[in-house]
Design an enzyme around this catalytic site. Structure first.
Site, mmCIF file in Angstrom:
data_model
loop_
_atom_site.group_PDB
_atom_site.id
_atom_site.type_symbol
_atom_site.label_atom_id
_atom_site.label_comp_id
_atom_site.label_asym_id
_atom_site.label_seq_id
_atom_site.Cartn_x
_atom_site.Cartn_y
_atom_site.Cartn_z
ATOM 1 N N TYR A 145 44.216 88.758 47.213
ATOM 2 C CA TYR A 145 43.378 88.694 46.010
ATOM 3 C C TYR A 145 44.045 89.458 44.864
ATOM 4 O O TYR A 145 44.322 90.660 44.995
ATOM 5 C CB TYR A 145 42.020 89.305 46.358
ATOM 6 C CG TYR A 145 41.127 89.706 45.208
ATOM 7 C CD1 TYR A 145 40.619 91.001 45.128
ATOM 8 C CD2 TYR A 145 40.741 88.799 44.224
ATOM 9 C CE1 TYR A 145 39.776 91.396 44.114
ATOM 10 C CE2 TYR A 145 39.896 89.185 43.190
ATOM 11 C CZ TYR A 145 39.415 90.484 43.135
ATOM 12 O OH TYR A 145 38.583 90.866 42.114
ATOM 13 N N ASP A 231 38.225 94.249 54.574
ATOM 14 C CA ASP A 231 37.343 93.792 53.504
ATOM 15 C C ASP A 231 36.684 92.507 53.999
ATOM 16 O O ASP A 231 37.334 91.459 54.063
ATOM 17 C CB ASP A 231 38.163 93.551 52.227
ATOM 18 C CG ASP A 231 37.287 93.180 51.039
ATOM 19 O OD1 ASP A 231 36.152 92.698 51.258
ATOM 20 O OD2 ASP A 231 37.729 93.354 49.898
ATOM 21 N N ILE A 233 34.035 90.773 52.778
ATOM 22 C CA ILE A 233 33.050 90.269 51.830
ATOM 23 C C ILE A 233 32.780 88.780 51.965
ATOM 24 O O ILE A 233 31.783 88.285 51.440
ATOM 25 C CB ILE A 233 33.403 90.586 50.361
ATOM 26 C CG1 ILE A 233 34.635 89.822 49.903
ATOM 27 C CG2 ILE A 233 33.581 92.064 50.154
ATOM 28 C CD1 ILE A 233 34.838 89.947 48.394
ATOM 29 N N LYS A 274 29.546 87.273 47.415
ATOM 30 C CA LYS A 274 30.053 85.986 47.877
ATOM 31 C C LYS A 274 29.058 85.267 48.778
ATOM 32 O O LYS A 274 28.787 84.090 48.619
ATOM 33 C CB LYS A 274 31.382 86.179 48.627
ATOM 34 C CG LYS A 274 32.403 86.999 47.860
ATOM 35 C CD LYS A 274 32.866 86.317 46.578
ATOM 36 C CE LYS A 274 33.798 87.215 45.788
ATOM 37 N NZ LYS A 274 34.203 86.611 44.501
#
Lengths: 467, 448
Positions: A145, A231, A233, A274
């Site tokens: 990302y 992470d 998410i 998300k």
């Protein structure tokens, strides 16, 4: 003496990358079905817009919650004053239950080990402040990302050293790539404080395999100062097999001896941006069994607390277990359908995607459309796609991909109609490009540009009939 | 294994300011359930005017249902994470701040950065204005939270500028110069001065004289001024000599084009936590004419955005100019009344306060109650007041006051009854001290 800080005047915020530039182009000329049908379609935004109706219907059935009422009584005052960085207990409980639900209840979380933050952006930065010094490094598998360049590095002074993954094995993390990254860091005289993975991956849309987990655990197990940050998410966006395996599940399955070595060096980041599609509400969390990390991160969360108004609303929503169960399953169904649409649409244009089972995007292979196997060619292709085809997608180079020609294309932030329009445009572009020479790049550009314009104007003329 | 930031106590939260809080948490006063408990007078919250806000919310229930003109704005708000902030909210804030300053300064929304509270705003400004190891001058006494907010993760330093009771703790040019010298001696590059105006813990607004000293100093040294104005709406004494004056106003009065440079070095922090009593909603902001600061701070606000749900609700509230005007006037009236109650009550206990015209607290002079003119004695007295008298108040040392014996006492976070009880307890306490001391004084007189 410089009047502003180095942080304020440098470019380490990373916002000059193409990831953000494409966004700007879109802002200047955004697609609208009626008002601007020739505009740029936004496919660079990893937002989940597919299930708002479910949330809105819940809100309509529970008006008291937005009205600051509990059991008919106003709790406005209580919420207005609530700035405890330990977070609203009801909300943390609801959040850990939600996270457990997403993981099929294979793991449970303790609300006392959770720290609320204003979004995962804040959570990731805070974790860096807690586990690394300025000048230390974290290893990240590529592609990753683009926002991490700002979130993990900018104000913390931490460095990112890439673990280069390649298409040869579908971008899986390998032992040699991990080792190579570690050596690269050592050569640069950087002390490696750990590895950060995004699972499910952005931009790949794949979940980490157990094999990759084994590698990561082995890697940090005996290096006593190394952390593993996961992470997660996108954990609620896993829409097909293999099912999602959280790092917490891996920990749980380990032998007590092995687990004892690393349980306090593994940390999870989560967010509702998300899975629930609520990036505007700024809800993120750090989860860790390490008390010292939780203590420090809790105090640091003062710099990014979640609005009590929002905590209360979401506490009520996420405590409705009947609703969350239904939401999770319906949301995943819709994501799966959309992903299929994108994959099929691209297939019709002769474009393949990396096989994925999660996320709000596909990792798309356009290497065969490059004029040459270079990042310059990737940039050329990207510009064509943005300006000529009218799609804002994210070039792999902005995600630090080691191979040119890959692009991240989002599918959950637009209507079905718009996705269809996008697929048609891609098909037309590819059909037109095949046969065009890749000698001079500007020739490529001009020829396909004029053809595209010509086709569009004739299509416009026909549009009413086509409807 | 962890960073130095995470491991040390550099967050500053071991100070007595927080310890008193902990004592209170163990034994909190409640009129029925725990009437002997500790009364919380260490929390600078404004709880006096919630009824006004609640009544507005009842009349405007659509706002909370995230509806605008009957249409649901939920989806748009859910997706809205633009760090430039909700335009309507920024406009409303700008108008609010303008009218609060009697329209003497015109604010514009493109110079504003929204942050999750003033805590985030102050830290972001430090990240923008200082490199690690550089420093800001702060007049003492100052808000204990600054030790964490300004220094912890930024690596910035604070150089205290000691103000004294001899002149009502006012800022003097001399004290500013001394602080600058101190910075040099400590090998610290001074990047600016941060003032809280109105002051926490003093409860006073800066005079034009002080503001001019500050301006001259900043121009001379070519440094920044950060003006934390989070209490600007709590000024309850608005006569021309004791009203609130913002530093920008003083700069504008100079009417001289030579001041373009300094114009770019003045930055303001604001929040709705004190004026509107909404600390839980996390609404703060940075205001600056300096484009580079705004650009950098805007990106940094990604780490501390205000919930769009909250931005929406408050933009509607603040846009109701008629209501806000009424609210501010009534809020200030109630604050003044409470402050007067506290001052009177303390006077009856033989205790005087620094004369104040703003804030949610008084700066109280208990030097005459100290067993000796020392911070050890202040700590002793403080422990007695927390544990024996049952009042959690903040000792001046936690605010870095240079003179022992001063305490900050809050008046806007408890009920009127609790305040009366607190004053009664104080009177009983001081009477007992004086009745013990008095015989000694009598004896001394005899021997003369």
């Amino acid at each position: 003496m410089r009047l502003l800080s180095r942080k304020a005047t440098c470019n380490t915020h990373g916002q000059d990358s193409s990831y953000f530039l494409g966004w700007e182009e879109y802002e200047k000329n955004p697609y609208d079905k009626v008002k601007n049908p020739n505009g740029i379609i936004q496919m660079g935004l990893a937002e989940n817009q597919l299930s708002f109706d479910l949330l809105e219907s819940w809100l309509a059935k529970n008006p008291d919650v937005s009205g600051f009422k509990r059991d008919g009584k106003s709790i406005f005052r209580e919420l207005a004053l609530f700035q405890d960085y330990h977070g609203l207990p009801l909300f943390k409980k609801a959040l850990v239950d939600f996270m457990a639900e997403i993981r099929g209840n294979k793991v449970t979380f303790d609300p006392n080990h959770m720290v609320l933050t204003a979004g995962a952006t804040s959570a990731n930065e805070t974790l860096m402040f807690c586990v690394a010094e300025e000048g230390d490094a974290f290893l990240l598998p590529t592609p990753y990302y683009p926002g991490f360049d700002r979130d993990l590095k900018w104000r913390t002074g931490v460095e990112i050293v890439p673990i280069q993954c390649t298409s040869s094995n579908n971008f899986r993390i390998t032992e040699s790539a991990l080792e190579q990254a570690y050596q690269d860091a050592r050569k640069r005289n950087l002390r490696v404080k750990g590895v950060l993975v995004t699972n499910p991956s952005n931009p790949l849309g794949t979940t980490l395999s157990r094999n990759e987990f084994d590698l990561l655990v082995d890697f940090i197990k005996d290096k006593e100062t190394m952390h593993l940050i996961s992470d997660e998410i996108y954990s609620g966006t896993v829409f097909s097999s293999p099912s999602f395996v959280s790092v917490m599940e891996i920990l749980k399955e380990m032998t007590p001896n092995d687990a004892a070595k690393i349980w306090n060096r593994v940390h999870v980041v989560y967010s509702l941006s998300k899975d629930l599609g609520l990036p505007g509400f700024r809800v993120g969390a750090i989860y860790s069994e390490n008390d010292a990390v939780v203590a420090a991160a809790t105090k640091m969360s003062s710099f990014g607390l979640v609005s009590s108004q929002t905590q209360y609303l979401l506490a009520a929503m996420l405590s409705d277990n009947k609703f969350t169960k239904k939401y999770i399953s319906e949301n995943q169904k819709r994501l799966r359908r959309r992903q299929r649409m994108l994959v099929t649409g691209l297939q019709k244009a002769g474009i393949k995607c990396l096989k994925s089972n999660a996320g709000l995007f596909c990792w798309v292979d356009m290497r065969h459309l490059l004029c040459s196997n270079t990042f310059e060619a990737e940039m050329e292709l990207w510009k064509k796609i943005v300006y000529q085809v009218g799609l804002n997608i994210s070039p792999g180079s902005s995600c630090h991909c080691s191979e040119p020609g890959w692009f991240r294309v989002c599918f959950a932030n637009m209507s079905q109609d718009t996705l269809n329009v996008a697929m048609k445009r891609v098909k037309n572009f590819v059909t037109d490009s095949t046969g065009a020479e890749c000698g001079s790049s500007s020739a490529c550009f001009t020829k396909s540009f004029s053809n595209w314009v010509f086709r569009l104007s004739s299509r416009d003329h026909r549009a009413p009939e086509e409807r | 294994m962890l960073s130095r930031k995470a491991s040390k106590d550099s967050h500053g939260q071991d100070s007595s300011y927080f310890q008193g809080w902990q004592e209170y948490e163990k034994n909190p006063y409640h009129p029925i359930q725990n009437p002997m408990g500790i009364i919380q007078m260490g929390l600078a919250e404004n709880q006096l005017s919630f009824d006004l806000l609640e009544s507005w919310l009842r009349r405007n229930s659509n706002t909370m249902a995230l509806k605008k003109d009957g249409v649901s704005a939920f989806k748009d708000l859910a997706l809205f994470q633009d760090y430039h902030g909700l335009p309507a909210f920024k406009e409303a804030l700008v108008n609010f701040m303008t009218s609060m300053r009697g329209n003497k300064i015109k604010y514009s929304s493109d110079k504003l950065v929204l942050t999750a509270g003033a805590t985030a705003a102050n830290e972001i400004l430090m990240f923008c204005l200082t490199d690690p190891g550089q420093a800001f001058i702060l007049p003492t006494p100052y808000y204990p939270g600054f030790d964490r907010d300004l220094k912890w993760r930024t690596g910035a330093e604070i150089v205290p500028m000691h103000c004294s009771s001899s002149n009502g703790f006012r800022i003097t040019r001399c004290a500013l110069e001394q602080a600058y010298q101190l910075g040099q001696e400590l090998n610290l590059k001074i990047k600016g001065v941060l003032v809280t105006n109105p002051s926490n813990p003093l409860g006073t607004t800066m005079t034009k004289t002080e503001l001019n000293h500050l301006l001259d100093f900043a121009i001379d040294k070519n440094i920044h001024i950060v003006s934390d104005e989070i209490y600007s709406g709590t000024v309850f004494d608005c006569s021309s000599t004791t009203g609130f004056t913002s530093i920008m106003e003083v700069l504008n009065e100079r009417n001289n084009n030579n001041y373009n440079n300094i114009r770019n070095h003045i930055h303001m922090v604001y929040s709705l936590s004190k004026d509107l009593g909404l600390p839980g909603f996390r609404v703060g902001l940075i205001y600056s004419n300096n484009e580079k600061v705004i650009a950098a701070a805007t990106k940094m606000s990604s780490f501390a955005l205000v919930s769009s749900q909250t931005q929406f609700m408050l933009s509607n509230l603040l846009s109701d100019a008629k209501f806000i005007k009424k609210y501010m006037v009534e809020n200030q009236r109630r604050l003044k009344r409470r402050k007067d109650m506290l001052v009177r009550g303390l006077r009856k206990a033989g205790i005087s306060c620094l004369r104040s015209n703003a804030g949610l607290f008084c700066w109280v002079d208990m030097r005459h109650l100290l067993s000796s003119d020392s911070f050890e004695a202040e700590k002793e007295l403080w422990k007695r007041i927390v544990c024996e008298v049952g009042l959690n108040i903040s000792p001046g040392s936690s605010c870095h006051c240079s003179q022992p014996g001063w305490f900050r006492i809050c008046f806007a976070n408890i009920s009127e009854d609790a305040l009366h009880l607190a004053m009664h307890r104080m009177k009983v306490f001081t009477s007992s001290i004086f009745s013990v001391r008095f015989p000694i004084i009598m004896m001394r007189k005899k021997s003369f």
